[in-house]
Each structure stands twice: as C-alpha cells, then as structure tokens.
Design a protein around this motif. Sequence first.
Motif, PDB file in Angstrom:
ATOM      1  N   PHE A 118    -137.632 -12.816  21.217  1.00  0.00           N
ATOM      2  CA  PHE A 118    -136.405 -12.388  21.877  1.00  0.00           C
ATOM      3  C   PHE A 118    -136.225 -10.876  21.765  1.00  0.00           C
ATOM      4  N   ALA A 119    -136.412 -10.348  20.554  1.00  0.00           N
ATOM      5  CA  ALA A 119    -136.263  -8.908  20.345  1.00  0.00           C
ATOM      6  C   ALA A 119    -137.291  -8.123  21.154  1.00  0.00           C
ATOM      7  N   ALA A 120    -138.521  -8.621  21.163  1.00  0.00           N
ATOM      8  CA  ALA A 120    -139.567  -7.944  21.927  1.00  0.00           C
ATOM      9  C   ALA A 120    -139.284  -8.010  23.421  1.00  0.00           C
ATOM     10  N   ALA A 121    -138.820  -9.161  23.901  1.00  0.00           N
ATOM     11  CA  ALA A 121    -138.531  -9.324  25.328  1.00  0.00           C
ATOM     12  C   ALA A 121    -137.413  -8.392  25.777  1.00  0.00           C
ATOM     13  N   LYS A 122    -136.398  -8.233  24.940  1.00  0.00           N
ATOM     14  CA  LYS A 122    -135.302  -7.330  25.305  1.00  0.00           C
ATOM     15  C   LYS A 122    -135.774  -5.876  25.356  1.00  0.00           C
ATOM     16  N   LEU A 123    -136.658  -5.511  24.432  1.00  0.00           N
ATOM     17  CA  LEU A 123    -137.216  -4.153  24.447  1.00  0.00           C
ATOM     18  C   LEU A 123    -138.042  -3.932  25.711  1.00  0.00           C
ATOM     19  N   VAL A 124    -138.821  -4.928  26.072  1.00  0.00           N
ATOM     20  CA  VAL A 124    -139.633  -4.830  27.295  1.00  0.00           C
ATOM     21  C   VAL A 124    -138.736  -4.722  28.525  1.00  0.00           C
ATOM     22  N   TYR A 125    -137.718  -5.549  28.583  1.00  0.00           N
ATOM     23  CA  TYR A 125    -136.824  -5.544  29.755  1.00  0.00           C
ATOM     24  C   TYR A 125    -136.102  -4.207  29.893  1.00  0.00           C
ATOM     25  N   ALA A 126    -135.690  -3.647  28.759  1.00  0.00           N
ATOM     26  CA  ALA A 126    -135.047  -2.337  28.792  1.00  0.00           C
ATOM     27  C   ALA A 126    -136.005  -1.276  29.309  1.00  0.00           C
ATOM     28  N   GLY A 127    -137.254  -1.322  28.855  1.00  0.00           N
ATOM     29  CA  GLY A 127    -138.258  -0.360  29.316  1.00  0.00           C
ATOM     30  C   GLY A 127    -138.557  -0.507  30.794  1.00  0.00           C
ATOM     31  N   ALA A 128    -138.671  -1.755  31.240  1.00  0.00           N
ATOM     32  CA  ALA A 128    -138.954  -1.998  32.657  1.00  0.00           C
ATOM     33  C   ALA A 128    -137.790  -1.562  33.533  1.00  0.00           C
ATOM     34  N   SER A 129    -136.565  -1.748  33.047  1.00  0.00           N
ATOM     35  CA  SER A 129    -135.374  -1.358  33.815  1.00  0.00           C
ATOM     36  C   SER A 129    -135.297   0.154  33.948  1.00  0.00           C
ATOM     37  N   LEU A 130    -135.601   0.864  32.866  1.00  0.00           N
ATOM     38  CA  LEU A 130    -135.603   2.327  32.911  1.00  0.00           C
ATOM     39  C   LEU A 130    -136.687   2.855  33.848  1.00  0.00           C
ATOM     40  N   ALA A 131    -137.854   2.203  33.792  1.00  0.00           N
ATOM     41  CA  ALA A 131    -138.966   2.634  34.643  1.00  0.00           C
ATOM     42  C   ALA A 131    -138.639   2.467  36.120  1.00  0.00           C
ATOM     43  N   ALA A 132    -137.769   1.519  36.435  1.00  0.00           N
ATOM     44  CA  ALA A 132    -137.435   1.236  37.830  1.00  0.00           C
ATOM     45  C   ALA A 132    -136.416   2.228  38.415  1.00  0.00           C
ATOM     46  N   LEU A 133    -135.769   2.980  37.515  1.00  0.00           N
ATOM     47  CA  LEU A 133    -134.722   3.916  37.979  1.00  0.00           C
ATOM     48  C   LEU A 133    -135.346   5.101  38.722  1.00  0.00           C
TER      49      LEU A 133
END
Length: 313
Positions: free
Chosen positions: A298-313
């Motif tokens: 869960f912790a790793a998935a949230k870190l990944v999702y945050a990174g992917a969201s930032l990359a999409a900006l």
Amino acid sequence: MKFIEAKEIADYTPYAALVDALECAFSSSFESPKRAHYEVGEGGSTMLVMPCWVDDDCFGLKAVSVVPLNAERGLPTVSGIYQLFDAKDGRLLALMDAAELTARRTAAASALASRYLSRADSKRLLMVGTGKLAPYFIEAHAAVRGLEEVYIYGRDQAKMQATCEAVQHLGLDARPVGNLPDAAANADIISSATTSKTPIVLGEWLRKGVHLDLVGAYKPDMREVDGTAVSKASVFVDTHDGVMGEGGDILQAIGEGVFTEADIKADLASLCMGKHEGRSSAGEITLFKSVGAAIEDFAAAKLVYAGASLAAL
C-alpha cells in the motif's frame, strides 16, 4: 485510471524514498486483514490476495501468483496486479505491475529493518540466493548502510556472476563466494532470499554483531537457517501474525523447542513507532524475519501513484 508498468514503478520508488514511505506507513493507523493464501495448481504454486487501507484516504488490493517452478521455465516466479482505489468515491485510480512493486517493497522493508537492527558501521553484506530479488536486496541495503563489499552465494556459478554484474552500478566490490561458512563468519549483514526447505545458514557460523535478514521461507515447511541461529538471535518480524502463520524459520525453531513465540522482540510497527529500540549493543546478533505485509504494498503503491501523477502534470 492509470496503468503503471514495472519501469515506471522502479523510477518512482528510489530506495531512500521508499524506505521512508514504509517507515511512515508502519507508524500510522492502518487496517490490513489477514491475507488470503491459497494453494493452486502443481509444484507448490500459491495465490495471495492482500487488502489494505488507511482511514478514508485510499484502499488497495494486491492479487498475485507465486509459482516456484517458473524459475526452471525462464518465467517470473511472481505475477500479478495491484489495484489502488479512492476510498471516498470508490474510483479505481491505478493498476500497477505487482511483481515489481512486490520486489521493491520487500527489499525496502528489509532495509527499513536494517536501519534499526544492523550495526551502523556495517560494511560487508552476504547475499544468499541468486534469484530475481537478489539485486533488489543488495541495492536496498546499500541505501541505508555504507556497504563496501558484497559476497554472493548460490548454487549456480553463472547466476552468481550475473548478480555481481547486476549491481556493478552501485560501486560495490561484489564477488561470488564458494565457501559459505567463511563468508557468513565475515559478514556484517546476511540477507537470504531462497525457497529452501533445509537450513542454508547455520548458527554456529555467526559472529557477534551480525544481522540476519531472512526473506525467503514464506511457508511453514521452508527454512533458511537452523534453530541454533534463531535461538542465538534477538528476533524481530515484519508482522507478528504473518510470521506466526507462515514463517518457516521461526515456526520450525518453535517446533524444535529452541524458541518460543514470546521470544519475538518486536514487529516493524513497534520499531517505527519507537516502542522498541531495536539493536541494543554492538555484539548483539539480530534477526529479521519477513513474510510480506499488505501495508508495504500500500505504501509503495501510493508513492508510485504520487510520482506518476506528478509526471503527468
């Protein structure tokens, strides 16, 4: 909804950040029902289903297969998917490659435990096992300790050499070893990731101050160390219920009468929340037994999702 593949997962989870994310997660109030564990097919194949959530933020679910025979087929041992949902409205936020997520969070959990349990001046790591996970553990341990030398032990010379080459970019003196007792006696940290059913590392080889990181033996009939190693060590676990249900090294030592459940010092949550100090002296032998926990995914998935969201900006 995002689909996040293995390469992106690696990009968004550098070990220093991932270890910190796990530490924060283990310090939080999370819900993680006991994982469903099913024996399927032939050759010891397993299906795991692992849910987890924190308050009303997100919830996640991992479904993976673990097929030991795939190593002989040239196929991944672990395959699966991680699903991350928005807890407020139930939207599926992301699907992620669970094999890469699992490999990185497992290595990071060992590195997190090492922060509390290995000696701060640890320089020499012995990696037992040359499967896919070996380079992950070497890199993760190097992220929290100033490693200089890595000894790599396995049954196949070509795989030992391949593991050495896989970690060359870390700038470590990595080399295969043939004499396991000598390598174990010289190591500051011993990390073992195998599916062995008989002890590989013996307690009589261990010197004072060594830290044992045991991440294989995820079934009761598996073990990587003997009862002597367990009885000589201060034992810590990722989660108490998980290890008491599946951790073969610990369960078999208990069955032999050389260890008891009450002898377990603490779990990762207790370490991260400061309820236990971890290593208490330079000469103490410490042992961390891991079978995997949904909060790590869960912790790793949230870190990944945050990174992917930032990359999409």
